[in-house]
Design an enzyme around this catalytic site. Sequence first.
Site: not given
Length: 283
Positions: A78, A80
């Site tokens: 991922d 963020d």
Amino acid sequence: MAHIILQAPSLMAADIERLAAVACAGGVQELGPTAVRLLDVDPDSRDEALAQAAAARMDAAWLDTVHRLGDCRVLAMDMDSTLVNIECIDEIADAVGRKAEVAAITEAAMRGEIRDFAESLRRRVALLRGVPETALEQVFAERLRLNPGAERLIEVARAHGLKTILVSGGFTFFTERLRRGLALDEAHANTLEVVDGVLTGRVLGDIVDGAAKARHVRELAESTGAAPEQIIVLGDGSNDLPMMSQAYYSVAYRAKPVVRAQARFALDYSPLDAVLNWFRLRH
């Protein structure tokens, strides 16, 4: 026999000795200043050993077998708050004084309180209407930083033949720059609509939500012939859970409780490259 990898920024000898006794370890192998491996531990000690490690603020990974990193084929991340230190959308919103409003929706979505990620993203992006595209450049240049250990994790994984993929519910403006800068094999994210240099408050195309993240990881796994035991996935929010379910090495990084509870491994204190200590590396 199983092993436990203990990691923390500051490992205390007394804590290691106590854990070794609890786990009835056959030995202790130093992996570096911040990591040790408890060798040949008693399988019946698992719950107590992991609980004591958590109480001592150590990251503990229980491994029935220590595999070679080169046996893995996919590293998925991922963006963020996992690969990078910020939630990009919150920082963009700061440009128009709406950070608190957007961040509240982001937090609720990541905790799993808002079930429809696509709807939560559209709500947040709508609040960005009127933001100049230059604000995104400013966020990337001034606020976005790779989390500790990110570059080494990717470099070592790539050197061992793994395909690397960044899968984000964030925006292509950032993922494409990271893909190029880190020489990642793939990056997938959402595209912000920009007209005359200004954000319209809309997203173009289909939303990259949890299901889409899982699909991208699954497609790369299929193309590389990777079984779940050959996939490493790192995430922190509830929309990462579907792609994390594709991997044996599902890793919660500084994650929300709902993610921490469902991941097989967690890094609460150690940097991203702590993952490498779970494997045998070629020298």
